[in-house]
Design a protein around this motif. Structure first.
Motif, PDB file in Angstrom:
ATOM      1  N   TYR A  19       0.850  -1.185   0.000  1.00 55.71           N
ATOM      2  CA  TYR A  19       0.000   0.000   0.000  1.00 55.71           C
ATOM      3  C   TYR A  19       0.888   1.238   0.000  1.00 55.71           C
ATOM      4  O   TYR A  19       1.860   1.294   0.754  1.00 55.71           O
ATOM      5  CB  TYR A  19      -0.915   0.001   1.229  1.00 55.71           C
ATOM      6  N   GLY A  20       0.569   2.207  -0.819  1.00 53.84           N
ATOM      7  CA  GLY A  20       1.303   3.465  -0.823  1.00 53.84           C
ATOM      8  C   GLY A  20       2.772   3.322  -1.178  1.00 53.84           C
ATOM      9  O   GLY A  20       3.599   4.084  -0.682  1.00 53.84           O
ATOM     10  N   GLY A  21       3.106   2.346  -2.008  1.00 49.56           N
ATOM     11  CA  GLY A  21       4.488   2.156  -2.417  1.00 49.56           C
ATOM     12  C   GLY A  21       5.360   1.490  -1.360  1.00 49.56           C
ATOM     13  O   GLY A  21       6.582   1.599  -1.401  1.00 49.56           O
ATOM     14  N   ALA A  22       4.733   0.803  -0.404  1.00 46.96           N
ATOM     15  CA  ALA A  22       5.493   0.128   0.659  1.00 46.96           C
ATOM     16  C   ALA A  22       4.856  -1.224   0.967  1.00 46.96           C
ATOM     17  O   ALA A  22       3.672  -1.446   0.711  1.00 46.96           O
ATOM     18  CB  ALA A  22       5.547   0.982   1.918  1.00 46.96           C
ATOM     19  N   ARG A  23       5.646  -2.090   1.549  1.00 45.00           N
ATOM     20  CA  ARG A  23       5.168  -3.394   2.025  1.00 45.00           C
ATOM     21  C   ARG A  23       4.926  -3.257   3.529  1.00 45.00           C
ATOM     22  O   ARG A  23       5.787  -2.793   4.259  1.00 45.00           O
ATOM     23  CB  ARG A  23       6.209  -4.465   1.733  1.00 45.00           C
ATOM     24  N   ALA A  44       8.689  -3.179   9.958  1.00 42.27           N
ATOM     25  CA  ALA A  44       7.338  -3.615   9.616  1.00 42.27           C
ATOM     26  C   ALA A  44       6.794  -2.850   8.413  1.00 42.27           C
ATOM     27  O   ALA A  44       5.849  -3.291   7.775  1.00 42.27           O
ATOM     28  CB  ALA A  44       6.410  -3.437  10.806  1.00 42.27           C
ATOM     29  N   ILE A  45       7.373  -1.693   8.109  1.00 44.29           N
ATOM     30  CA  ILE A  45       7.031  -0.945   6.911  1.00 44.29           C
ATOM     31  C   ILE A  45       8.302  -0.821   6.078  1.00 44.29           C
ATOM     32  O   ILE A  45       9.302  -0.275   6.547  1.00 44.29           O
ATOM     33  CB  ILE A  45       6.478   0.458   7.237  1.00 44.29           C
ATOM     34  N   VAL A  46       8.242  -1.351   4.863  1.00 40.45           N
ATOM     35  CA  VAL A  46       9.413  -1.347   3.988  1.00 40.45           C
ATOM     36  C   VAL A  46       9.043  -0.648   2.677  1.00 40.45           C
ATOM     37  O   VAL A  46       8.249  -1.179   1.892  1.00 40.45           O
ATOM     38  CB  VAL A  46       9.885  -2.789   3.688  1.00 40.45           C
ATOM     39  N   PRO A  47       9.588   0.558   2.438  1.00 39.51           N
ATOM     40  CA  PRO A  47       9.307   1.249   1.178  1.00 39.51           C
ATOM     41  C   PRO A  47       9.850   0.442  -0.003  1.00 39.51           C
ATOM     42  O   PRO A  47      10.926  -0.142   0.081  1.00 39.51           O
ATOM     43  CB  PRO A  47      10.061   2.573   1.300  1.00 39.51           C
ATOM     44  N   LEU A  48       9.101   0.408  -1.099  1.00 38.46           N
ATOM     45  CA  LEU A  48       9.519  -0.339  -2.279  1.00 38.46           C
ATOM     46  C   LEU A  48      10.281   0.549  -3.268  1.00 38.46           C
ATOM     47  O   LEU A  48      10.911   0.046  -4.178  1.00 38.46           O
ATOM     48  CB  LEU A  48       8.308  -0.978  -2.953  1.00 38.46           C
ATOM     49  N   SER A  49      10.194   1.873  -3.082  1.00 39.77           N
ATOM     50  CA  SER A  49      10.933   2.807  -3.934  1.00 39.77           C
ATOM     51  C   SER A  49      11.109   4.123  -3.180  1.00 39.77           C
ATOM     52  O   SER A  49      10.517   4.335  -2.132  1.00 39.77           O
ATOM     53  CB  SER A  49      10.193   3.048  -5.249  1.00 39.77           C
ATOM     54  N   PHE A  54       5.564   6.182   2.379  1.00 39.38           N
ATOM     55  CA  PHE A  54       5.975   5.753   3.708  1.00 39.38           C
ATOM     56  C   PHE A  54       7.489   5.660   3.829  1.00 39.38           C
ATOM     57  O   PHE A  54       8.182   5.363   2.868  1.00 39.38           O
ATOM     58  CB  PHE A  54       5.371   4.382   4.038  1.00 39.38           C
ATOM     59  N   LYS A  55       7.964   5.881   5.042  1.00 44.90           N
ATOM     60  CA  LYS A  55       9.377   5.668   5.364  1.00 44.90           C
ATOM     61  C   LYS A  55       9.488   4.345   6.111  1.00 44.90           C
ATOM     62  O   LYS A  55       8.503   3.841   6.650  1.00 44.90           O
ATOM     63  CB  LYS A  55       9.899   6.799   6.248  1.00 44.90           C
TER      64      LYS A  55
END
Length: 95
Positions: A19-23, A44-49, A54-55
Motif C-alpha cells: 500500500y502506498g508504495g510500501a510493504r 514492519a514498513i518497507v518502502p519499495l521505492s 511511507f518511510k
C-alpha cells in the motif's frame, strides 16, 4: 479421535500488504478486531521505492520504535520468539 489441524484455534494471524508504495507486515492476535504493524526481525514498513508515501518503520504489536531502540530491544531478548518452536537436531516443523 484427536482434533484436526483445521479445528485448532489460531493464536494470531499474519498478513503482508502492499500500500502506498510500501510493504506492510501486519498481525492480528486472537480476540482482537484489527491488524497492527508488527515484525520481530526487520522493519514492519518497507518502502519499495524512493517515491513511496511511507518511510521505513519498526513496530512491535503496533507500537512504533525508532531504529536504535528497536535494535536494543532485539539485542536484549533471549531465546526464540513466542511464535516459534525449537526443533530437535535434524528435524523441522515445516509442512
Amino acid at each position: 479421535m484427536g482434533k484436526k489441524y483445521s479445528d485448532k484455534v489460531k493464536l494470531f494471524e499474519e498478513k503482508v500488504i502492499k500500500y502506498g508504495g510500501a510493504r506492510h507486515y501486519l498481525i492480528k492476535m486472537e480476540g482482537e478486531d484489527y491488524f497492527k504493524h508488527h515484525r520481530y526481525d526487520e522493519p514492519a514498513i518497507v518502502p519499495l521505492s524512493r517515491k513511496s508515501e511511507f518511510k521505513k518503520g519498526w513496530y512491535l504489536s503496533g507500537i512504533p520504535y525508532d531504529e536504535e531502540t528497536f535494535k536494543d530491544i532485539m539485542r536484549e531478548r533471549e531465546g526464540l520468539p513466542w511464535y516459534k518452536q525449537s526443533a530437535p537436531k535434524g528435524e523441522t516443523y515445516r509442512n
